[in-house]
Motif scaffolding. Structure first.
Motif, PDB file in Angstrom:
ATOM      1  N   ASP A  89       0.993  -5.869  -2.215  1.00 25.03           N
ATOM      2  CA  ASP A  89       2.429  -5.727  -2.403  1.00 25.03           C
ATOM      3  C   ASP A  89       2.871  -6.649  -3.527  1.00 25.03           C
ATOM      4  OD1 ASP A  89       2.655  -3.923  -0.306  1.00 25.03           O
ATOM      5  OD2 ASP A  89       2.977  -5.502   1.167  1.00 25.03           O
ATOM      6  N   TYR A  90       3.793  -6.166  -4.356  1.00 26.19           N
ATOM      7  CA  TYR A  90       4.297  -6.921  -5.494  1.00 26.19           C
ATOM      8  C   TYR A  90       5.807  -6.730  -5.601  1.00 26.19           C
ATOM      9  CZ  TYR A  90      -0.559  -7.197  -6.963  1.00 26.19           C
ATOM     10  OH  TYR A  90      -1.907  -7.445  -7.005  1.00 26.19           O
ATOM     11  N   LEU A  91       6.456  -7.647  -6.265  1.00 26.22           N
ATOM     12  CA  LEU A  91       7.846  -7.498  -6.639  1.00 26.22           C
ATOM     13  C   LEU A  91       7.852  -6.765  -7.970  1.00 26.22           C
ATOM     14  CD1 LEU A  91      10.780  -8.268  -5.925  1.00 26.22           C
ATOM     15  CD2 LEU A  91      10.454 -10.345  -7.275  1.00 26.22           C
ATOM     16  N   VAL A  92       8.616  -5.674  -8.080  1.00 25.87           N
ATOM     17  CA  VAL A  92       8.634  -4.900  -9.313  1.00 25.87           C
ATOM     18  C   VAL A  92      10.037  -4.844  -9.889  1.00 25.87           C
ATOM     19  CG1 VAL A  92       6.629  -3.473  -8.745  1.00 25.87           C
ATOM     20  CG2 VAL A  92       8.910  -2.691  -8.104  1.00 25.87           C
ATOM     21  N   THR A  93      10.112  -4.722 -11.180  1.00 24.87           N
ATOM     22  CA  THR A  93      11.360  -4.491 -11.890  1.00 24.87           C
ATOM     23  C   THR A  93      11.394  -3.016 -12.254  1.00 24.87           C
ATOM     24  OG1 THR A  93      11.293  -6.708 -12.847  1.00 24.87           O
ATOM     25  CG2 THR A  93      12.732  -5.112 -13.906  1.00 24.87           C
ATOM     26  N   LEU A  94      12.458  -2.339 -11.846  1.00 28.16           N
ATOM     27  CA  LEU A  94      12.604  -0.913 -12.095  1.00 28.16           C
ATOM     28  C   LEU A  94      13.832  -0.653 -12.947  1.00 28.16           C
ATOM     29  CD1 LEU A  94      12.113   0.213  -8.402  1.00 28.16           C
ATOM     30  CD2 LEU A  94      10.438   0.458 -10.211  1.00 28.16           C
ATOM     31  N   GLN A  95      13.741   0.363 -13.766  1.00 26.73           N
ATOM     32  CA  GLN A  95      14.891   0.801 -14.536  1.00 26.73           C
ATOM     33  C   GLN A  95      15.200   2.227 -14.114  1.00 26.73           C
ATOM     34  OE1 GLN A  95      14.514   0.561 -18.754  1.00 26.73           O
ATOM     35  NE2 GLN A  95      16.626   1.160 -19.109  1.00 26.73           N
ATOM     36  N   ASN A  96      16.455   2.493 -13.808  1.00 28.82           N
ATOM     37  CA  ASN A  96      16.844   3.804 -13.331  1.00 28.82           C
ATOM     38  C   ASN A  96      17.263   4.672 -14.504  1.00 28.82           C
ATOM     39  OD1 ASN A  96      17.490   5.936 -11.755  1.00 28.82           O
ATOM     40  ND2 ASN A  96      19.133   4.938 -10.622  1.00 28.82           N
ATOM     41  N   TYR A 104      15.225  -4.967  -8.545  1.00 24.83           N
ATOM     42  CA  TYR A 104      14.041  -5.713  -8.136  1.00 24.83           C
ATOM     43  C   TYR A 104      13.743  -5.320  -6.691  1.00 24.83           C
ATOM     44  CZ  TYR A 104      15.380  -8.496 -12.153  1.00 24.83           C
ATOM     45  OH  TYR A 104      15.734  -8.895 -13.411  1.00 24.83           O
ATOM     46  N   VAL A 105      12.596  -4.711  -6.464  1.00 27.01           N
ATOM     47  CA  VAL A 105      12.225  -4.261  -5.129  1.00 27.01           C
ATOM     48  C   VAL A 105      10.742  -4.537  -4.897  1.00 27.01           C
ATOM     49  CG1 VAL A 105      13.984  -2.446  -5.067  1.00 27.01           C
ATOM     50  CG2 VAL A 105      11.682  -1.906  -5.864  1.00 27.01           C
ATOM     51  N   ALA A 106      10.371  -4.511  -3.630  1.00 29.22           N
ATOM     52  CA  ALA A 106       8.958  -4.654  -3.299  1.00 29.22           C
ATOM     53  C   ALA A 106       8.294  -3.291  -3.399  1.00 29.22           C
ATOM     54  CB  ALA A 106       8.800  -5.218  -1.896  1.00 29.22           C
ATOM     55  N   ALA A 107       7.059  -3.277  -3.900  1.00 31.51           N
ATOM     56  CA  ALA A 107       6.296  -2.037  -4.019  1.00 31.51           C
ATOM     57  C   ALA A 107       4.836  -2.350  -3.740  1.00 31.51           C
ATOM     58  CB  ALA A 107       6.451  -1.443  -5.412  1.00 31.51           C
ATOM     59  N   THR A 108       4.109  -1.320  -3.342  1.00 26.08           N
ATOM     60  CA  THR A 108       2.687  -1.476  -3.061  1.00 26.08           C
ATOM     61  C   THR A 108       1.890  -0.840  -4.188  1.00 26.08           C
ATOM     62  OG1 THR A 108       3.102  -1.419  -0.691  1.00 26.08           O
ATOM     63  CG2 THR A 108       0.845  -0.989  -1.414  1.00 26.08           C
ATOM     64  N   TYR A 109       0.901  -1.558  -4.679  1.00 28.15           N
ATOM     65  CA  TYR A 109       0.005  -1.041  -5.709  1.00 28.15           C
ATOM     66  C   TYR A 109      -1.324  -0.726  -5.056  1.00 28.15           C
ATOM     67  CZ  TYR A 109      -2.875  -0.748  -9.885  1.00 28.15           C
ATOM     68  OH  TYR A 109      -3.725  -0.318 -10.860  1.00 28.15           O
ATOM     69  N   PRO A 126      12.325   5.395  -3.137  1.00 24.38           N
ATOM     70  CA  PRO A 126      11.992   6.190  -4.317  1.00 24.38           C
ATOM     71  C   PRO A 126      13.180   6.505  -5.223  1.00 24.38           C
ATOM     72  CG  PRO A 126      11.825   7.516  -2.322  1.00 24.38           C
ATOM     73  CD  PRO A 126      12.083   6.113  -1.881  1.00 24.38           C
ATOM     74  N   VAL A 127      14.410   6.246  -4.777  1.00 25.49           N
ATOM     75  CA  VAL A 127      15.571   6.474  -5.638  1.00 25.49           C
ATOM     76  C   VAL A 127      15.456   5.621  -6.895  1.00 25.49           C
ATOM     77  CG1 VAL A 127      18.075   6.169  -5.806  1.00 25.49           C
ATOM     78  CG2 VAL A 127      17.061   7.093  -3.707  1.00 25.49           C
ATOM     79  N   TYR A 128      14.853   4.446  -6.771  1.00 31.69           N
ATOM     80  CA  TYR A 128      14.760   3.516  -7.890  1.00 31.69           C
ATOM     81  C   TYR A 128      13.445   3.628  -8.659  1.00 31.69           C
ATOM     82  CZ  TYR A 128      18.473   1.250  -5.212  1.00 31.69           C
ATOM     83  OH  TYR A 128      19.611   0.975  -4.525  1.00 31.69           O
ATOM     84  N   SER A 129      12.595   4.550  -8.305  1.00 32.68           N
ATOM     85  CA  SER A 129      11.228   4.533  -8.834  1.00 32.68           C
ATOM     86  C   SER A 129      11.035   5.289 -10.141  1.00 32.68           C
ATOM     87  CB  SER A 129      10.257   5.049  -7.786  1.00 32.68           C
ATOM     88  OG  SER A 129      10.518   6.410  -7.541  1.00 32.68           O
ATOM     89  N   GLU A 130      12.072   5.405 -10.942  1.00 27.82           N
ATOM     90  CA  GLU A 130      11.911   6.165 -12.179  1.00 27.82           C
ATOM     91  C   GLU A 130      11.021   5.479 -13.198  1.00 27.82           C
ATOM     92  OE1 GLU A 130      15.156   8.174 -13.881  1.00 27.82           O
ATOM     93  OE2 GLU A 130      16.186   8.365 -11.975  1.00 27.82           O
ATOM     94  N   ALA A 131      11.151   4.181 -13.378  1.00 30.26           N
ATOM     95  CA  ALA A 131      10.343   3.497 -14.391  1.00 30.26           C
ATOM     96  C   ALA A 131      10.029   2.084 -13.930  1.00 30.26           C
ATOM     97  CB  ALA A 131      11.065   3.463 -15.728  1.00 30.26           C
ATOM     98  N   ARG A 136       5.225  -8.732 -10.397  1.00 28.35           N
ATOM     99  CA  ARG A 136       4.745 -10.097 -10.177  1.00 28.35           C
ATOM    100  C   ARG A 136       4.419 -10.265  -8.701  1.00 28.35           C
ATOM    101  NH1 ARG A 136       8.657 -14.489 -11.812  1.00 28.35           N
ATOM    102  NH2 ARG A 136       7.113 -15.745 -10.783  1.00 28.35           N
ATOM    103  N   GLU A 137       3.709 -11.328  -8.391  1.00 28.72           N
ATOM    104  CA  GLU A 137       3.356 -11.579  -6.993  1.00 28.72           C
ATOM    105  C   GLU A 137       4.617 -11.849  -6.195  1.00 28.72           C
ATOM    106  OE1 GLU A 137       0.312 -14.511  -6.403  1.00 28.72           O
ATOM    107  OE2 GLU A 137      -1.080 -13.479  -7.716  1.00 28.72           O
ATOM    108  N   LEU A 138       4.577 -11.466  -4.922  1.00 29.83           N
ATOM    109  CA  LEU A 138       5.708 -11.744  -4.042  1.00 29.83           C
ATOM    110  C   LEU A 138       5.774 -13.246  -3.765  1.00 29.83           C
ATOM    111  CD1 LEU A 138       5.367  -8.886  -1.400  1.00 29.83           C
ATOM    112  CD2 LEU A 138       7.147  -9.125  -3.122  1.00 29.83           C
ATOM    113  N   PRO A 139       6.981 -13.797  -3.678  1.00 26.73           N
ATOM    114  CA  PRO A 139       7.076 -15.226  -3.333  1.00 26.73           C
ATOM    115  C   PRO A 139       6.743 -15.407  -1.857  1.00 26.73           C
ATOM    116  CG  PRO A 139       9.252 -14.230  -3.486  1.00 26.73           C
ATOM    117  CD  PRO A 139       8.263 -13.179  -3.914  1.00 26.73           C
ATOM    118  N   GLU A 140       6.493 -16.642  -1.475  1.00 25.32           N
ATOM    119  CA  GLU A 140       6.252 -16.957  -0.064  1.00 25.32           C
ATOM    120  C   GLU A 140       7.526 -16.656   0.735  1.00 25.32           C
ATOM    121  OE1 GLU A 140       3.505 -18.055   1.607  1.00 25.32           O
ATOM    122  OE2 GLU A 140       2.412 -17.689  -0.266  1.00 25.32           O
TER     123      GLU A 140
END
Length: 145
Positions: A89-96, A104-109, A126-131, A136-140
């Motif tokens: 799991d990672y924190l991802v930056t998405l652009q709609n 900024y949402v959590a996603a699984t790679y 998935p509404v935010y999953s366009e790009a 980065r790693e998830l914080p503690e």
């Protein structure tokens, strides 16, 4: 962002690292890439147990080397230029879409997961999953006292 010099020809890189050791060869390349020469020269002189000199050197064009992005464990990594090193799991930056809105949402790679969308990613919403722009790693997790 973090960078490292890599051999374009992987077989050449493996040969150089085998002869000279990867750490020594990488240090030499790092030191010589900024100079004005058109080639890299790696050389070693060693004395064996019988007091005989062993000398080895190799020269290759700087065009054999490329500067590549490497995974940064403590910062943002642009995607797809850098891929996560493992399924997690990672924190991802998405652009709609074309909007300049960034989420900024959590996603699984998962490189081999069949349930992953958008390349190798499975975004919880998935509404935010366009790009996916970066990850980065998830914080503690927060722990109350």
């Amino acid at each position: 962002m973090k960078y490292r010099y890599e051999f374009k020809n992987k077989a050449l890189g493996e040969a150089v690292y085998t002869i000279f050791g990867e750490e020594f060869a990488r240090d030499e390349i790092e030191q010589q890439m900024p100079d004005f020469d058109d080639f890299i020269r790696i050389e070693v002189d060693e004395w064996d147990a019988n007091n005989k000199l062993f000398n080895s050197h190799v020269e290759f064009s700087k065009t054999e080397i490329e500067k590549t992005l490497i995974y940064d464990t403590s910062g943002w990594n642009p995607y797809p230029e850098v891929e996560p090193p493992e399924s997690d799991d990672y924190l991802v930056t998405l652009q709609n879409g074309d909007l300049a809105i960034v989420y900024y949402v959590a996603a699984t790679y998962g490189p081999s997961a069949s349930d992953c969308q958008s390349g190798h990613w499975n975004v919880a919403n998935p509404v935010y999953s366009e790009a996916i722009l970066a990850f980065r790693e998830l914080p503690e997790p927060y722990k109350s006292k």
